[in-house]
Scaffold this active site. Structure first.
Site, PDB file in Angstrom:
ATOM      1  N   TYR A 129       0.836  -1.207   0.000  1.00 18.63           N
ATOM      2  CA  TYR A 129       0.000   0.000   0.000  1.00 18.63           C
ATOM      3  C   TYR A 129       0.877   1.265   0.000  1.00 18.63           C
ATOM      4  O   TYR A 129       2.095   1.178  -0.063  1.00 18.63           O
ATOM      5  CB  TYR A 129      -0.973  -0.042   1.181  1.00 18.63           C
TER       6      TYR A 129
ATOM      7  N   CYS B 130      -8.031 -22.650   4.266  1.00 17.87           N
ATOM      8  CA  CYS B 130      -8.699 -23.006   2.997  1.00 17.87           C
ATOM      9  C   CYS B 130      -8.795 -21.790   2.082  1.00 17.87           C
ATOM     10  O   CYS B 130      -9.111 -21.924   0.904  1.00 17.87           O
ATOM     11  CB  CYS B 130     -10.079 -23.580   3.266  1.00 17.87           C
TER      12      CYS B 130
ATOM     13  N   CYS C  94     -16.334 -17.717   6.938  1.00 13.81           N
ATOM     14  CA  CYS C  94     -15.348 -18.725   7.343  1.00 13.81           C
ATOM     15  C   CYS C  94     -15.957 -20.115   7.184  1.00 13.81           C
ATOM     16  O   CYS C  94     -17.119 -20.329   7.544  1.00 13.81           O
ATOM     17  CB  CYS C  94     -14.963 -18.485   8.799  1.00 13.81           C
TER      18      CYS C  94
END
Ligand code: FMN
Length: 649
Positions: A173, A346, A362
């Site tokens: 950033y 995941c 989630c």
């Protein structure tokens, strides 16, 4: 005491933190469109504070709503009107004993001109990646204006009750762009030497100090950008920045890794072994005397404790682990680490936020971001001991059983197979997926503790279920693989699931049809056997629908084996010695010789099953992949929601 180091209070500047855990800043998209902390966001953070975390560094918080709007719902401190809701946030977090910093952020060249309607700002007009949107070079007036916005935001934070601020100088950033030799080619006082490249952030730090005295300031940087491109810094470069920042009087440093080109080094998919990057934080801890906070793919408190013991960092940062289980710290303190729902990396949270521009979710925690709606005190505990049956012991079924048990029903889970877990018993077998066993174990233990009866090796016929006289039956039976009967010779093919399980061995060369996640994972296993593989995909590209981080990770292991990949090809027939496929572009039919043809064509829902149980007079509910084929997240959410809203009256 268990986890002695983890539960030793720590200090950051003048501030005492109750333990050594820090919630790592993570964008959620739960704020409102003006950047205010919404009731949703406040309830989400309250849950983490209640769960025992020491310090929350909240998600990247915009200092500028003119030139930097990364998403439509990111938190901001860009206006005085943002203070009011922020105060409610900090008060709520403080009520539960945690401290909270805001992570102050400006996107610079990463900003979204589609949202701002303006050309992005940057030190030198260099796009984030070659060919990307070209930002404009900031003038000295721009620099002063944006620095003032950082300072004004910090002043607002203090007014709103934040315990400190963190300057976001990581992950590419604006503040990173100034620090970077790749992005910063300026020839004035803000470019060139390390001192000049640091000037942008140094002046912000000095101005915050001047206005706010000893108000705690953290800086987040990537210790090592781990990017094979000139101009990105390595560990030595990171340490030089770290030493320089320490000399500016910051109170602590928060070490991440990677860059805008290498997000995996910051937020790893499941194939990275925890501990792989700990040498970076440790080098900072050895080089600096201010406290070091660091993420390290921490999924459990034992590992967190070992990092503190090894002297890797002073504070352990928990990112996705706080999504998966907000009570991580309380469970550790109570000596029950086995009750923690361990993040499985995941990447679904990131896929939602960065892939789909949607609020995070989630896989393991269906309440994430919905704490305000699904409040535990609102759960209807009206089961009254009445019997309910859950058919299927996969993640959806177990989550459903857990909530039904919490509601006071007497729950029996009927599982056809010899073990709980459903399709997770297949999903855990490809490389790096063994951690999925932990999901089965934690859900099973939770269900067991709540008194759920589990019957394995039990096929749930409508008759059997009726004989149990339940007030409801929840069908969480998963989704069977698609096998298109219309394709000649399809009975000669084998299923990817059976190949992964090892119940059907491959012979000779292999043709694999379908390249979704199951297909690619199966491909990886076949290639590891040293077989020649042809992958057939009807779509123009392989891996459609797979989040690019996960896709790239798997492909990085598949590609070196150089399998033949036929995209825009359709399976026409399975023959005795291979398959016939049609090239959808040319219409040409090709014969592929193979000892084994493997199908990975996705899965299908089971609405007929619902009809069958209903026809038997049962109050049946279909959920998870049986209702809508999907992944763990859908199954767990389905189980949770159907159990929460079940009306047995
Ligand atoms: C959904 C998501 C959003 C994130 N947003 C931010 C952010 O706003 N600021 C930041 O510095 N890091 C952000 N990160 C990176 C995390 O702070 C953390 O470094 C990363 O998840 C690795 O830690 P973990 O393995 O404990 O999850 C984000 C990560 C995720 C998964």
């Amino acid at each position: 005491m268990a986890y002695e180091k983890l539960f030793t209070p720590g200090r950051i500047g003048p501030l005492t933190i109750r333990n050594r855990s820090v919630m790592s800043p993570m964008g959620t998209d739960f704020a409102d469109t003006n950047g205010n902390a919404s009731p949703r966001l406040i309830a989400y953070f309250a849950e983490r504070a209640k769960g025992g975390i020491g310090l929350i560094i909240n998600e990247y918080t915009g200092v500028d709503d003119v030139d930097s709007i990364p998403t439509q719902h990111n938190l901001r401190m860009a206006q005085d009107y943002n203070i009011k809701a922020a105060e409610e946030l900090t008060e709520t977090v403080h009520m539960y004993g945690a401290k909270i910093f805001a992570q102050l952020h400006h996107g610079g060249a990463t900003s979204k001109s589609a949202f701002t309607g303006r050309q992005n700002l940057s030190p030198s007009g260099i796009p984030m990646a070659p060919g990307g949107e070209v930002p404009r070079e900031m003038t000295l007036e721009d620099i002063k204006r944006v620095q003032d916005k950082f300072v004004a935001a910090a002043v607002r934070c203090k007014k709103a009750g934040y315990d400190g601020v963190e300057l976001h100088a990581a992950h590419g950033y604006l503040m990173t762009q100034f620090l970077s030799e790749y992005y910063n080619h300026r020839t004035d006082d803000y470019g060139g030497s390390l001192e000049n490249r640091c000037r942008f952030i140094d002046e912000v730090i000095a101005a915050i100090r001047e206005k706010l005295g000893n108000y705690p300031i953290s800086v987040r940087i990537c210790g090592d950008e781990m990017t094979a491109q000139e101009g990105f810094w390595d560990l030595e470069g990171g340490l030089a920045i770290g030493r320089h920042l320490e000399a500016q009087g910051i109170d602590c440093i928060n070490i991440s890794n990677g860059s805008s080109w290498n997000g995996n080094a910051n937020c790893e998919p499941f194939s990275y072994v925890p501990g792989w990057k700990k040498h970076v934080a440790k080098a900072f801890k050895e080089a600096l005397s201010i406290p070091v906070i660091a993420t390290n793919t921490i999924k459990d408190p034992d590992f967190a404790e070992s990092l503190l013991e090894e002297g890797v960092s002073d504070f352990v940062a928990l990112g996705r682990s706080q999504f998966a289980d907000p009570a991580f710290m309380n469970k550790a303190k109570a000596g029950h680490p086995e009750k923690i729902r361990n993040c499985i990396a995941c990447m679904y949270c990131r896929e939602r936020l960065l892939g789909n521009a949607m609020p995070v979710q989630c896989s393991l925690n269906p309440r994430l971001g919905r704490e305000y709606r699904y409040r535990w005190q609102d759960l209807q505990k009206n089961g009254g001991g009445r019997p309910v049956v859950v058919v299927g012991g996969g993640p959806g079924g177990l989550e459903c059983a857990i909530i039904l048990a919490k509601r006071g029903f007497t729950v029996t889970v009927l599982e056809k197979g010899p073990a709980l877990g459903g399709t997770l018993n297949i999903a855990k077998l490809p490389p790096f997926k063994a951690n999925l066993q932990g999901v089965i174990d934690v859900l099973a233990a939770e269900a067991e503790e709540l008194g759920v009866t589990i019957k394995l090796n039990t096929e749930a016929t409508a008759e059997l279920v009726r004989s149990m006289d339940p007030v409801g039956v929840f069908l969480a039976v998963g989704a069977p693989p698609v096998v298109p009967k219309s394709i000649p010779g399809i009975e000669n093919a084998v299923l990817a699931e059976d190949v992964i399980l090892g119940s059907v061995p491959c012979e000779g060369d292999v043709v694999l049809v379908g390249t979704g996640l199951t297909g690619l994972e199966c491909a990886e296993m076949i290639l590891e056997q040293g077989r020649r593989l042809t992958m057939v995909e009807m779509n123009p590209t392989v891996g459609q629908g797979i989040y690019n981080v996960v896709f790239n990770d798997i492909m990085s292991r598949i590609t070196p084996h150089a399998p033949t990949i036929l995209t825009s090809h359709q399976l026409m027939a399975v023959t005795g010695d291979g398959a016939e496929v049609k090239d959808l572009a040319s219409g040409e039919t090709k014969t592929l010789t193979a000892g084994t043809v493997v199908l990975a064509l996705g899965t299908r829902p089971q609405p007929d099953l619902l009809a069958a149980f209903e026809a038997a007079g049962l109050n049946a509910v279909l959920l998870g992949s049986a209702e809508t084929p999907g992944r763990i997240a859908g199954a767990v959410r389905g189980g949770f929601e159907k159990a929460w809203t079940f009306d047995a009256e």
